[in-house]
Design a protein around this motif. Structure first.
Motif, PDB file in Angstrom:
ATOM      1  N   ASP A 113     -13.507  23.141  -6.148  1.00  0.00           N
ATOM      2  CA  ASP A 113     -12.836  22.567  -4.895  1.00  0.00           C
ATOM      3  C   ASP A 113     -13.096  23.473  -3.835  1.00  0.00           C
ATOM      4  O   ASP A 113     -12.529  24.900  -3.943  1.00  0.00           O
ATOM      5  CB  ASP A 113     -11.484  22.291  -5.187  1.00  0.00           C
ATOM      6  N   ALA A 114     -14.007  23.401  -2.877  1.00  0.00           N
ATOM      7  CA  ALA A 114     -14.010  24.533  -1.990  1.00  0.00           C
ATOM      8  C   ALA A 114     -12.700  24.896  -1.104  1.00  0.00           C
ATOM      9  O   ALA A 114     -12.846  25.967  -0.686  1.00  0.00           O
ATOM     10  CB  ALA A 114     -15.200  23.796  -0.790  1.00  0.00           C
ATOM     11  N   LEU A 115     -11.791  23.820  -0.804  1.00  0.00           N
ATOM     12  CA  LEU A 115     -10.744  24.244  -0.387  1.00  0.00           C
ATOM     13  C   LEU A 115      -9.801  25.139  -0.952  1.00  0.00           C
ATOM     14  O   LEU A 115      -9.093  26.165  -0.548  1.00  0.00           O
ATOM     15  CB  LEU A 115     -10.006  23.113   0.088  1.00  0.00           C
ATOM     16  N   GLU A 116      -9.811  25.134  -2.368  1.00  0.00           N
ATOM     17  CA  GLU A 116      -9.011  26.136  -3.145  1.00  0.00           C
ATOM     18  C   GLU A 116      -9.607  27.386  -3.213  1.00  0.00           C
ATOM     19  O   GLU A 116      -9.069  28.298  -3.138  1.00  0.00           O
ATOM     20  CB  GLU A 116      -9.075  25.595  -4.762  1.00  0.00           C
ATOM     21  N   MET A 117     -11.143  27.457  -3.031  1.00  0.00           N
ATOM     22  CA  MET A 117     -11.877  28.804  -2.681  1.00  0.00           C
ATOM     23  C   MET A 117     -11.383  29.361  -1.696  1.00  0.00           C
ATOM     24  O   MET A 117     -11.125  30.601  -1.426  1.00  0.00           O
ATOM     25  CB  MET A 117     -13.289  28.711  -2.923  1.00  0.00           C
ATOM     26  N   MET A 118     -11.079  28.629  -0.366  1.00  0.00           N
ATOM     27  CA  MET A 118     -10.761  29.024   0.782  1.00  0.00           C
ATOM     28  C   MET A 118      -9.369  29.824   0.607  1.00  0.00           C
ATOM     29  O   MET A 118      -9.093  30.448   1.406  1.00  0.00           O
ATOM     30  CB  MET A 118     -10.598  27.820   1.906  1.00  0.00           C
ATOM     31  N   THR A 119      -8.531  29.079   0.182  1.00  0.00           N
ATOM     32  CA  THR A 119      -7.126  29.683  -0.281  1.00  0.00           C
ATOM     33  C   THR A 119      -7.199  30.822  -0.909  1.00  0.00           C
ATOM     34  O   THR A 119      -6.404  31.975  -0.509  1.00  0.00           O
ATOM     35  CB  THR A 119      -6.277  28.706  -1.073  1.00  0.00           C
ATOM     36  N   LEU A 120      -7.733  30.949  -1.741  1.00  0.00           N
ATOM     37  CA  LEU A 120      -8.021  32.221  -2.725  1.00  0.00           C
ATOM     38  C   LEU A 120      -8.819  33.419  -2.006  1.00  0.00           C
ATOM     39  O   LEU A 120      -8.133  34.389  -1.702  1.00  0.00           O
ATOM     40  CB  LEU A 120      -8.949  32.005  -3.970  1.00  0.00           C
ATOM     41  N   ALA A 121      -9.483  32.832  -1.118  1.00  0.00           N
ATOM     42  CA  ALA A 121     -10.428  34.092  -0.265  1.00  0.00           C
ATOM     43  C   ALA A 121      -9.156  34.578   0.931  1.00  0.00           C
ATOM     44  O   ALA A 121      -9.214  35.921   1.175  1.00  0.00           O
ATOM     45  CB  ALA A 121     -11.341  33.540   0.610  1.00  0.00           C
ATOM     46  N   SER A 122      -8.505  33.768   1.385  1.00  0.00           N
ATOM     47  CA  SER A 122      -7.604  33.956   2.326  1.00  0.00           C
ATOM     48  C   SER A 122      -6.633  35.070   2.030  1.00  0.00           C
ATOM     49  O   SER A 122      -6.287  36.046   2.594  1.00  0.00           O
ATOM     50  CB  SER A 122      -6.729  32.798   2.886  1.00  0.00           C
ATOM     51  N   TYR A 123      -6.040  34.665   0.830  1.00  0.00           N
ATOM     52  CA  TYR A 123      -4.731  35.673   0.114  1.00  0.00           C
ATOM     53  C   TYR A 123      -5.483  36.883  -0.393  1.00  0.00           C
ATOM     54  O   TYR A 123      -4.671  37.861  -0.424  1.00  0.00           O
ATOM     55  CB  TYR A 123      -4.268  34.798  -0.841  1.00  0.00           C
ATOM     56  N   GLU A 124      -6.843  36.986  -0.481  1.00  0.00           N
ATOM     57  CA  GLU A 124      -7.398  38.330  -1.128  1.00  0.00           C
ATOM     58  C   GLU A 124      -8.046  39.086   0.091  1.00  0.00           C
ATOM     59  O   GLU A 124      -8.183  40.247  -0.268  1.00  0.00           O
ATOM     60  CB  GLU A 124      -8.535  37.694  -2.163  1.00  0.00           C
ATOM     61  N   GLN A 125      -8.117  38.424   1.094  1.00  0.00           N
ATOM     62  CA  GLN A 125      -8.823  39.238   2.097  1.00  0.00           C
ATOM     63  C   GLN A 125      -8.009  39.430   3.566  1.00  0.00           C
ATOM     64  O   GLN A 125      -8.295  40.444   3.971  1.00  0.00           O
ATOM     65  CB  GLN A 125     -10.314  38.554   2.570  1.00  0.00           C
ATOM     66  N   PHE A 126      -7.093  38.724   3.642  1.00  0.00           N
ATOM     67  CA  PHE A 126      -6.524  38.689   5.126  1.00  0.00           C
ATOM     68  C   PHE A 126      -5.110  39.616   4.712  1.00  0.00           C
ATOM     69  O   PHE A 126      -4.582  39.465   3.763  1.00  0.00           O
ATOM     70  CB  PHE A 126      -6.108  37.384   5.808  1.00  0.00           C
ATOM     71  N   ARG A 127      -4.689  40.206   5.865  1.00  0.00           N
ATOM     72  CA  ARG A 127      -3.257  41.128   5.490  1.00  0.00           C
ATOM     73  C   ARG A 127      -2.579  41.034   6.970  1.00  0.00           C
ATOM     74  O   ARG A 127      -3.025  40.651   7.921  1.00  0.00           O
ATOM     75  CB  ARG A 127      -3.841  42.638   5.364  1.00  0.00           C
ATOM     76  N   ASP A 128      -1.477  41.296   6.759  1.00  0.00           N
ATOM     77  CA  ASP A 128      -0.454  41.750   7.777  1.00  0.00           C
ATOM     78  C   ASP A 128      -0.467  42.900   8.436  1.00  0.00           C
ATOM     79  O   ASP A 128      -0.979  43.719   7.628  1.00  0.00           O
ATOM     80  CB  ASP A 128       0.980  41.294   7.040  1.00  0.00           C
ATOM     81  N   SER A 129       0.016  43.054   9.547  1.00  0.00           N
ATOM     82  CA  SER A 129      -0.087  44.345  10.342  1.00  0.00           C
ATOM     83  C   SER A 129       1.012  45.481   9.660  1.00  0.00           C
ATOM     84  O   SER A 129       2.428  44.970   9.778  1.00  0.00           O
ATOM     85  CB  SER A 129       0.472  44.184  11.710  1.00  0.00           C
ATOM     86  N   PRO A 130       0.779  46.779   9.136  1.00  0.00           N
ATOM     87  CA  PRO A 130       1.704  47.382   8.363  1.00  0.00           C
ATOM     88  C   PRO A 130       2.719  47.769   9.478  1.00  0.00           C
ATOM     89  O   PRO A 130       3.716  47.965   8.905  1.00  0.00           O
ATOM     90  CB  PRO A 130       0.725  48.705   8.200  1.00  0.00           C
ATOM     91  N   MET A 131       2.536  48.058  10.716  1.00  0.00           N
ATOM     92  CA  MET A 131       3.695  48.348  11.537  1.00  0.00           C
ATOM     93  C   MET A 131       4.586  47.122  11.600  1.00  0.00           C
ATOM     94  O   MET A 131       5.758  47.137  11.708  1.00  0.00           O
ATOM     95  CB  MET A 131       3.208  48.551  12.846  1.00  0.00           C
ATOM     96  N   HIS A 132       3.977  45.839  11.620  1.00  0.00           N
ATOM     97  CA  HIS A 132       4.883  44.422  11.666  1.00  0.00           C
ATOM     98  C   HIS A 132       5.760  44.526  10.524  1.00  0.00           C
ATOM     99  O   HIS A 132       6.955  44.404  10.368  1.00  0.00           O
ATOM    100  CB  HIS A 132       4.316  43.432  11.633  1.00  0.00           C
ATOM    101  N   MET A 133       5.073  44.791   9.293  1.00  0.00           N
ATOM    102  CA  MET A 133       5.694  44.757   8.067  1.00  0.00           C
ATOM    103  C   MET A 133       7.016  45.633   7.796  1.00  0.00           C
ATOM    104  O   MET A 133       8.127  45.332   7.372  1.00  0.00           O
ATOM    105  CB  MET A 133       4.983  45.097   6.827  1.00  0.00           C
ATOM    106  N   VAL A 134       6.539  46.983   8.167  1.00  0.00           N
ATOM    107  CA  VAL A 134       7.611  47.952   8.129  1.00  0.00           C
ATOM    108  C   VAL A 134       9.027  47.928   8.997  1.00  0.00           C
ATOM    109  O   VAL A 134       9.995  47.800   8.753  1.00  0.00           O
ATOM    110  CB  VAL A 134       7.201  49.419   8.359  1.00  0.00           C
ATOM    111  N   SER A 135       8.538  47.622  10.267  1.00  0.00           N
ATOM    112  CA  SER A 135       9.609  47.402  11.216  1.00  0.00           C
ATOM    113  C   SER A 135      10.261  46.082  11.075  1.00  0.00           C
ATOM    114  O   SER A 135      11.525  46.314  11.083  1.00  0.00           O
ATOM    115  CB  SER A 135       8.815  47.042  12.782  1.00  0.00           C
ATOM    116  N   ARG A 136       9.743  44.952  10.688  1.00  0.00           N
ATOM    117  CA  ARG A 136      10.521  43.745  10.494  1.00  0.00           C
ATOM    118  C   ARG A 136      11.469  44.008   9.271  1.00  0.00           C
ATOM    119  O   ARG A 136      12.513  43.587   9.146  1.00  0.00           O
ATOM    120  CB  ARG A 136       9.460  42.716  10.017  1.00  0.00           C
TER     121      ARG A 136
END
Length: 485
Positions: A113-136
């Motif tokens: 399923d290509a959409l399952e692959m897209m979900t995997l790729a998103s969680y493996e490649q994208f990230r939150d801003s470190p400043m946002h994470m720490v401050s929040r």
């Protein structure tokens, strides 16, 4: 090496590279020529380039992500040797990254399923801003945390890890420089610089809690060890040293672990097997307050109203009403989107069940509130002449492809969802930080609904608002509270 761009998916560019796929025996033979410590050091030195980077990073001509480096370390931990063997040349490191990319690709290709692959790729490649994470995280556990709550998170964190939460954040920041580190000899000597009393073993406690050994990294757990324990304990003392060396192949994963990961630690600690989880209940109130703090800070030209109780049973409406003139936005706040099996295995059956219990409940709450306004409920009379422009579901947890794949999964249960957008807290922080002086919050939502309905908000910024700058005004003061002066 060729990098192909066959297209895009809801604003996310799809890039395809030439990977190297090898058998286990070929992989073992190749990695066995390297000394583990030398190999791990070379891999981890690439990590700092990914920190705060907003572009695709490459070594020579090979693109890589945090996930790529972690996969390379897994292979090194599995096959490289302790003997005084070769250190990798640049060409050797280039090949190693291509092999690691090949391992990632094997994981993707387990799914048809290509959409399952897209979900995997998103969680493996994208990230939150470190400043946002720490401050929040710091704001949530301090100013946003209701004093009347039973749980005091800063005390709980210190009792679980053995050091203060501020110390944890400080040590995470100090792990950035080289991609490897040794336990500090005299943590207490940092006390004057840090502005807080540190014990001699403070850094070792940090390392022990957030690290794991090679055997754990090689074992394919869910989530992987490099997510749950993002520091690798090499179990080896380099020549000329007297202490074991630790490796940090993905600083971004470490920042996520000491912020959102701490939330999961506390949630698990208070998971006593019953339906109620006291920490999640109290965190829900803190998170709702945090979102309200953001609205109050940025939307000064709006009337911001909290949830309203109605009826004999004191039922609740959505969490926020954002009113400007006669236009209204309904906002419902939830903690979770999807959980580990959906994120790290790409399992859409698990994803749908998770979404029903999180986003699905928010959808129902929004629709109930809309009907109450339309039917003239007295408690909501302040909004009776308003046009409901849009509805927002705000999530604490990251939910990638929220307005495409996730909404498609939910349509069979909830029907058309065009009037609702899902946004995670990092995107909301950026959204509010992008406001012009005339505060075009409503206009941006209208633009998204009409022109970018399936995009997540980060992708919409990149496409529609290329010249905007995130001021991070609200977050800066909390970051400065954690950072040593």
């Amino acid at each position: 090496m060729e990098i192909y761009n066959p297209g895009s998916f809801c604003g996310k560019k799809i890039l395809v590279t030439d990977t190297i796929k090898v058998s286990e025996s070929e992989c073992e033979k190749f990695f066995a020529q390297f000394n583990f410590l030398e190999l791990a050091r070379e891999i981890c030195r690439l990590s700092s380039k990914l920190f705060l980077s907003e572009k695709m990073e490459q070594f020579k001509d090979v693109p890589y992500t945090d996930k790529t480096l972690c996969e390379a370390i897994v292979l090194a931990a599995k096959y490289a040797k302790k003997e005084e063997l070769l250190a990798p040349t640049d060409e050797g490191l280039r090949i190693i990254l291509r092999i690691a990319l090949g391992e990632e690709e094997k994981n993707f290709l387990k799914h048809s399923d290509a959409l399952e692959m897209m979900t995997l790729a998103s969680y493996e490649q994208f990230r939150d801003s470190p400043m946002h994470m720490v401050s929040r995280a710091w704001c949530l556990f301090t100013d946003a945390w209701p004093s009347k709550n039973t749980i005091q998170p800063l005390k709980e964190i210190e009792s679980i890890v053995g050091i203060s939460y501020r110390s944890i954040l400080f040590f995470a920041m100090a792990s950035l420089k080289n991609g490897y580190l040794f336990p500090y000899d005299n943590s207490s000597e940092l006390s004057s610089f840090f502005g807080e009393k540190l014990q001699e073993d403070s850094h070792l406690k940090f390392l022990n809690y957030f690290s794991s050994k090679k055997a754990d990294w090689v074992n394919r757990s869910v989530p992987p060890a490099y997510i749950s324990k993002p520091i690798l304990n090499s179990e080896e003392i380099p020549v000329g040293q007297n202490k074991v060396v630790y490796f940090v192949p993905a600083v971004n994963y470490l920042y996520a672990r000491v912020t959102t990961g701490i939330y999961h630690d506390l949630s698990n600690f208070y998971n006593k097997g019953a339906k109620r989880n006291l920490f999640r209940e109290e965190f829900g109130h803190a998170f709702e307050k945090y979102v309200g703090m953001l609205f109050d800070f940025y939307l000064t030209s709006f009337d911001v109203s909290r949830e309203i109780f109605y009826g004999k049973q004191q039922n609740r409406t959505v969490d926020f009403f954002l009113k400007k003139d006669n236009e209204l936005i309904l906002v419902e706040v939830k903690q979770s989107g999807i959980f580990s099996n959906a994120k790290f295995l790409g399992d859409h059956h698990s994803a749908l069940n998770d979404l029903k219990n999180s986003v699905g409940k928010a959808i129902k709450q929004i629709r109930v509130t809309k009907n109450l306004i339309a039917n003239g409920l007295q408690e909501l009379s302040a909004f009776k002449n308003c046009t409901i422009v849009h509805s927002l579901i705000v999530l604490y947890d990251r939910l990638y492809n929220a307005n495409s794949i996730c909404k498609d999964l939910l349509k069979t249960e909830y029907g058309n969802l065009d009037d609702i957008s899902v946004i995670n807290i990092s995107e909301l922080e950026s959204f509010l930080g992008l406001q012009n002086q005339n505060q075009d919050f409503i206009e941006i939502l209208k633009n998204k609904a009409v022109n970018y309905p399936t995009y997540d908000f980060n992708e919409m910024w990149a496409c529609a608002y290329k010249n905007r700058v995130d001021s991070k005004t609200f977050l800066k003061k909390y970051y400065e509270q954690v950072m040593p002066v």
